[in-house]
Design a protein around this motif. Structure first.
Motif, PDB file in Angstrom:
ATOM      1  N   GLY A  51      -5.270  -8.546  65.665  1.00  0.00           N
ATOM      2  CA  GLY A  51      -6.295  -9.507  66.048  1.00  0.00           C
ATOM      3  C   GLY A  51      -6.097 -10.037  67.454  1.00  0.00           C
ATOM      4  N   VAL A  52      -7.012 -10.917  67.856  1.00  0.00           N
ATOM      5  CA  VAL A  52      -7.028 -11.412  69.232  1.00  0.00           C
ATOM      6  C   VAL A  52      -5.967 -12.469  69.514  1.00  0.00           C
ATOM      7  CG1 VAL A  52      -9.445 -10.856  69.597  1.00  0.00           C
ATOM      8  CG2 VAL A  52      -8.826 -13.092  68.686  1.00  0.00           C
ATOM      9  N   ARG A  53      -5.340 -13.005  68.520  1.00  0.00           N
ATOM     10  CA  ARG A  53      -4.287 -14.010  68.745  1.00  0.00           C
ATOM     11  C   ARG A  53      -2.960 -13.388  69.148  1.00  0.00           C
ATOM     12  NH1 ARG A  53      -5.234 -19.278  65.262  1.00  0.00           N
ATOM     13  NH2 ARG A  53      -7.499 -19.168  65.161  1.00  0.00           N
ATOM     14  N   GLU A  54      -2.843 -12.087  68.987  1.00  0.00           N
ATOM     15  CA  GLU A  54      -1.618 -11.391  69.373  1.00  0.00           C
ATOM     16  C   GLU A  54      -1.808 -10.732  70.731  1.00  0.00           C
ATOM     17  OE1 GLU A  54       0.401 -10.216  65.124  1.00  0.00           O
ATOM     18  OE2 GLU A  54      -0.451  -8.621  66.336  1.00  0.00           O
ATOM     19  N   TRP A  56      -2.209  -7.947  73.489  1.00  0.00           N
ATOM     20  CA  TRP A  56      -2.883  -6.656  73.396  1.00  0.00           C
ATOM     21  C   TRP A  56      -1.876  -5.544  73.613  1.00  0.00           C
ATOM     22  CZ3 TRP A  56      -3.969  -2.651  76.913  1.00  0.00           C
ATOM     23  CH2 TRP A  56      -4.889  -1.707  76.449  1.00  0.00           C
ATOM     24  N   THR A 135       6.631  -9.014  74.675  1.00  0.00           N
ATOM     25  CA  THR A 135       5.592  -9.526  73.796  1.00  0.00           C
ATOM     26  C   THR A 135       5.659  -8.780  72.471  1.00  0.00           C
ATOM     27  OG1 THR A 135       4.008  -7.993  74.813  1.00  0.00           O
ATOM     28  CG2 THR A 135       4.038 -10.252  75.660  1.00  0.00           C
ATOM     29  N   SER A 137       3.548  -7.683  68.830  1.00  0.00           N
ATOM     30  CA  SER A 137       2.333  -7.541  68.028  1.00  0.00           C
ATOM     31  C   SER A 137       2.739  -7.033  66.653  1.00  0.00           C
ATOM     32  CB  SER A 137       1.345  -6.572  68.696  1.00  0.00           C
ATOM     33  OG  SER A 137       1.896  -5.280  68.771  1.00  0.00           O
ATOM     34  N   HIS A 143      -0.864  -6.642  57.767  1.00  0.00           N
ATOM     35  CA  HIS A 143      -1.566  -7.055  58.986  1.00  0.00           C
ATOM     36  C   HIS A 143      -2.811  -6.178  59.143  1.00  0.00           C
ATOM     37  CE1 HIS A 143       2.159  -9.181  59.886  1.00  0.00           C
ATOM     38  NE2 HIS A 143       2.784  -8.049  59.619  1.00  0.00           N
TER      39      HIS A 143
END
Length: 185
Positions: A51-54, A56, A135, A137, A143
């Motif tokens: 999703g967009v909260r993680e 890219w 980062t 994800s 998920h």
């Protein structure tokens, strides 16, 4: 607007959506290496973020008959800079120290057995590191927002078919080539 036009418009829109989905989320391909005739199973990179909260991240994979015990990963992340490291936490088991094939293109090598563990895990965290940042994800059945999830199972199934030698995954490709009209000169 007559119903027949509405039906045709709806069919056209659905076809366009399917084409866009295939462009954004390409499927597993089997190709023959023109040099030596070996088969290569390839999945182009797709989103590995839930999703967009993680952050890219993208993940693609490639397996070849020439190197049957290795899967080559193509890892991407938002922004510029070489990817220096990628690591995975699959249901609590850490897979790091992957061989860097080309950091500029985000290419790493992983043993087939370790890749299978990722594909079969319920939860996978992927850490992507650059010179000054890392980062994380996530993907896997726990998920469901990650586009890479169905691509993993399709890739593993296709590689197993090629490894077993029981099926010819190129049969569809060969048939398409035979059915194709020759180019006009």
């Amino acid at each position: 607007m007559p119903k027949r036009y509405l039906g045709a418009l709806l069919a056209l829109l659905l076809s366009a959506c399917a084409s866009m989905n295939n462009a954004l989320h390409p499927s597993t391909q089997v190709v023959k290496d023109d040099f030596d005739g070996s088969l290569v199973v390839r999945q182009q990179p797709v989103s590995a973020a839930n999703g967009v909260r993680e952050p890219w991240h993208t993940l693609g994979f490639e397996w070849s008959q020439k190197h049957p015990d290795t899967v080559y990963l193509t890892v991407g992340a938002n922004g510029a800079g070489n990817i220096s490291e990628v690591a995975f936490n699959a249901d609590g088991r850490i897979y790091d120290n992957l061989k860097v094939v080309n950091s500029a293109s985000g290419r790493f090598a992983m043993p087939w057995s370790s890749f299978l563990a990722l594909a079969e895990a319920g939860s996978v965290k992927m850490k992507v590191a650059r010179l000054d940042e890392a980062t994380v994800s996530s993907f896997g059945p726990k998920h469901p927002g990650a586009a890479v999830n169905p691509r993993l199972s399709s890739f593993v199934t296709t590689v197993r078919e090629v490894r077993s030698g029981n099926k010819n995954p190129l049969a569809k490709l060969d048939k398409k080539k035979k059915d194709a009209k020759p180019a006009k000169k």
